[in-house]
Design a protein around this motif. Structure first.
Motif, PDB file in Angstrom:
ATOM      1  N   UNK A  86      54.347  19.818  69.984  1.00  0.00           N
ATOM      2  CA  UNK A  86      53.171  20.173  70.155  1.00  0.00           C
ATOM      3  C   UNK A  86      53.263  21.876  69.181  1.00  0.00           C
ATOM      4  N   UNK A  87      53.991  22.245  69.634  1.00  0.00           N
ATOM      5  CA  UNK A  87      54.442  23.576  69.430  1.00  0.00           C
ATOM      6  C   UNK A  87      55.117  23.188  67.895  1.00  0.00           C
ATOM      7  N   UNK A  88      56.047  22.610  67.361  1.00  0.00           N
ATOM      8  CA  UNK A  88      56.085  22.992  65.923  1.00  0.00           C
ATOM      9  C   UNK A  88      55.091  22.389  64.716  1.00  0.00           C
ATOM     10  N   UNK A  89      54.186  21.839  65.152  1.00  0.00           N
ATOM     11  CA  UNK A  89      53.024  21.666  64.574  1.00  0.00           C
ATOM     12  C   UNK A  89      52.061  22.586  64.869  1.00  0.00           C
ATOM     13  N   UNK A  90      51.646  23.037  65.811  1.00  0.00           N
ATOM     14  CA  UNK A  90      50.094  24.327  65.531  1.00  0.00           C
ATOM     15  C   UNK A  90      51.421  25.897  65.197  1.00  0.00           C
ATOM     16  N   UNK A  91      52.407  26.253  65.113  1.00  0.00           N
ATOM     17  CA  UNK A  91      53.161  26.960  64.503  1.00  0.00           C
ATOM     18  C   UNK A  91      53.143  26.587  62.884  1.00  0.00           C
ATOM     19  N   UNK A  92      53.360  25.347  62.498  1.00  0.00           N
ATOM     20  CA  UNK A  92      53.474  25.517  60.882  1.00  0.00           C
ATOM     21  C   UNK A  92      52.292  25.674  60.567  1.00  0.00           C
ATOM     22  N   UNK A  93      51.102  24.555  61.127  1.00  0.00           N
ATOM     23  CA  UNK A  93      49.785  24.512  60.322  1.00  0.00           C
ATOM     24  C   UNK A  93      49.349  26.090  60.253  1.00  0.00           C
ATOM     25  N   UNK A  94      50.072  27.253  61.133  1.00  0.00           N
ATOM     26  CA  UNK A  94      49.036  28.058  60.809  1.00  0.00           C
ATOM     27  C   UNK A  94      49.571  28.965  59.508  1.00  0.00           C
ATOM     28  N   UNK A  95      51.168  28.522  59.580  1.00  0.00           N
ATOM     29  CA  UNK A  95      51.401  28.953  58.069  1.00  0.00           C
ATOM     30  C   UNK A  95      51.153  28.946  56.834  1.00  0.00           C
ATOM     31  N   UNK A  96      51.424  27.358  57.190  1.00  0.00           N
ATOM     32  CA  UNK A  96      50.764  26.631  55.535  1.00  0.00           C
ATOM     33  C   UNK A  96      49.373  26.567  55.812  1.00  0.00           C
ATOM     34  N   UNK A  97      48.489  27.290  55.773  1.00  0.00           N
ATOM     35  CA  UNK A  97      46.581  27.033  56.451  1.00  0.00           C
ATOM     36  C   UNK A  97      46.543  28.208  55.150  1.00  0.00           C
ATOM     37  N   UNK A  98      47.380  29.385  55.176  1.00  0.00           N
ATOM     38  CA  UNK A  98      46.962  30.186  54.220  1.00  0.00           C
ATOM     39  C   UNK A  98      47.527  29.855  52.686  1.00  0.00           C
ATOM     40  N   UNK A  99      48.811  29.520  52.940  1.00  0.00           N
ATOM     41  CA  UNK A  99      48.819  29.635  51.387  1.00  0.00           C
ATOM     42  C   UNK A  99      48.691  27.934  51.208  1.00  0.00           C
ATOM     43  N   UNK A 100      48.066  26.968  51.367  1.00  0.00           N
ATOM     44  CA  UNK A 100      47.543  25.948  51.480  1.00  0.00           C
ATOM     45  C   UNK A 100      46.241  26.410  50.520  1.00  0.00           C
ATOM     46  N   UNK A 101      45.077  27.067  51.441  1.00  0.00           N
ATOM     47  CA  UNK A 101      44.323  27.571  50.983  1.00  0.00           C
ATOM     48  C   UNK A 101      44.534  28.064  49.041  1.00  0.00           C
ATOM     49  N   UNK A 102      45.343  28.886  49.501  1.00  0.00           N
ATOM     50  CA  UNK A 102      45.224  29.682  48.197  1.00  0.00           C
ATOM     51  C   UNK A 102      45.968  28.453  47.320  1.00  0.00           C
ATOM     52  N   UNK A 103      46.546  27.655  46.977  1.00  0.00           N
ATOM     53  CA  UNK A 103      46.982  26.811  46.471  1.00  0.00           C
ATOM     54  C   UNK A 103      45.552  26.208  45.982  1.00  0.00           C
ATOM     55  N   UNK A 104      45.204  25.675  46.855  1.00  0.00           N
ATOM     56  CA  UNK A 104      43.978  24.138  46.816  1.00  0.00           C
ATOM     57  C   UNK A 104      43.183  26.037  45.862  1.00  0.00           C
ATOM     58  N   UNK A 105      42.942  27.014  46.099  1.00  0.00           N
ATOM     59  CA  UNK A 105      42.327  27.580  45.098  1.00  0.00           C
ATOM     60  C   UNK A 105      41.938  27.883  43.619  1.00  0.00           C
ATOM     61  N   UNK A 106      43.553  28.225  43.339  1.00  0.00           N
ATOM     62  CA  UNK A 106      43.954  27.235  42.237  1.00  0.00           C
ATOM     63  C   UNK A 106      44.530  26.815  41.510  1.00  0.00           C
ATOM     64  N   UNK A 107      44.715  25.891  41.744  1.00  0.00           N
ATOM     65  CA  UNK A 107      44.215  24.545  41.378  1.00  0.00           C
ATOM     66  C   UNK A 107      42.585  24.317  40.974  1.00  0.00           C
TER      67      UNK A 107
END
Length: 105
Positions: free
Chosen positions: A72-93
């Motif tokens: 659970x800790x890994x999932x929540x820590x990993x999702x906060x870091x990747x969320x901003x990069x995922x949004x940027x990647x989505x916007x660029x695509x």
């Protein structure tokens, strides 16, 4: 249907039978003897999971809870870091990034 008189006669016959029942004298050691025979006949059941003692159960439960907490800790820590990069990647695509202040891009 039976008449009330027939029903009443059957009820009276039943009570007469109850009056004819005699008391049965039983040896006062009867209960003790029966319990001894039952204990002698009782078979010992072998436990299927005799190795799964309460201490081992507690250790297993602790390990499972620790693993769940780490996941659970890994999932929540990993999702906060990747969320901003995922949004940027989505916007660029989909070319959603805008450099101008215009509403109609």
């Amino acid at each position: 249907m039976k008449t009330n008189k027939e029903i009443q006669n059957k009820v009276e016959d039943t009570f007469k039978v109850l009056d004819t029942i005699e008391k049965v004298d039983v040896n006062h050691f009867f209960k003790h003897k029966v319990l001894q025979k039952l204990n002698a006949e009782k078979k010992e059941r072998n436990a299927v999971f005799s190795w799964f003692t309460p201490q081992f159960q507690l250790a297993t439960l602790s390990l499972v809870l620790l693993l769940n907490a780490l996941v659970i800790l890994y999932a929540f820590n990993n999702s906060t870091i990747n969320t901003s990069s995922d949004i940027e990647t989505f916007a660029q695509e989909y070319s959603l990034q805008s450099t101008s202040d215009s509403i109609l891009n």
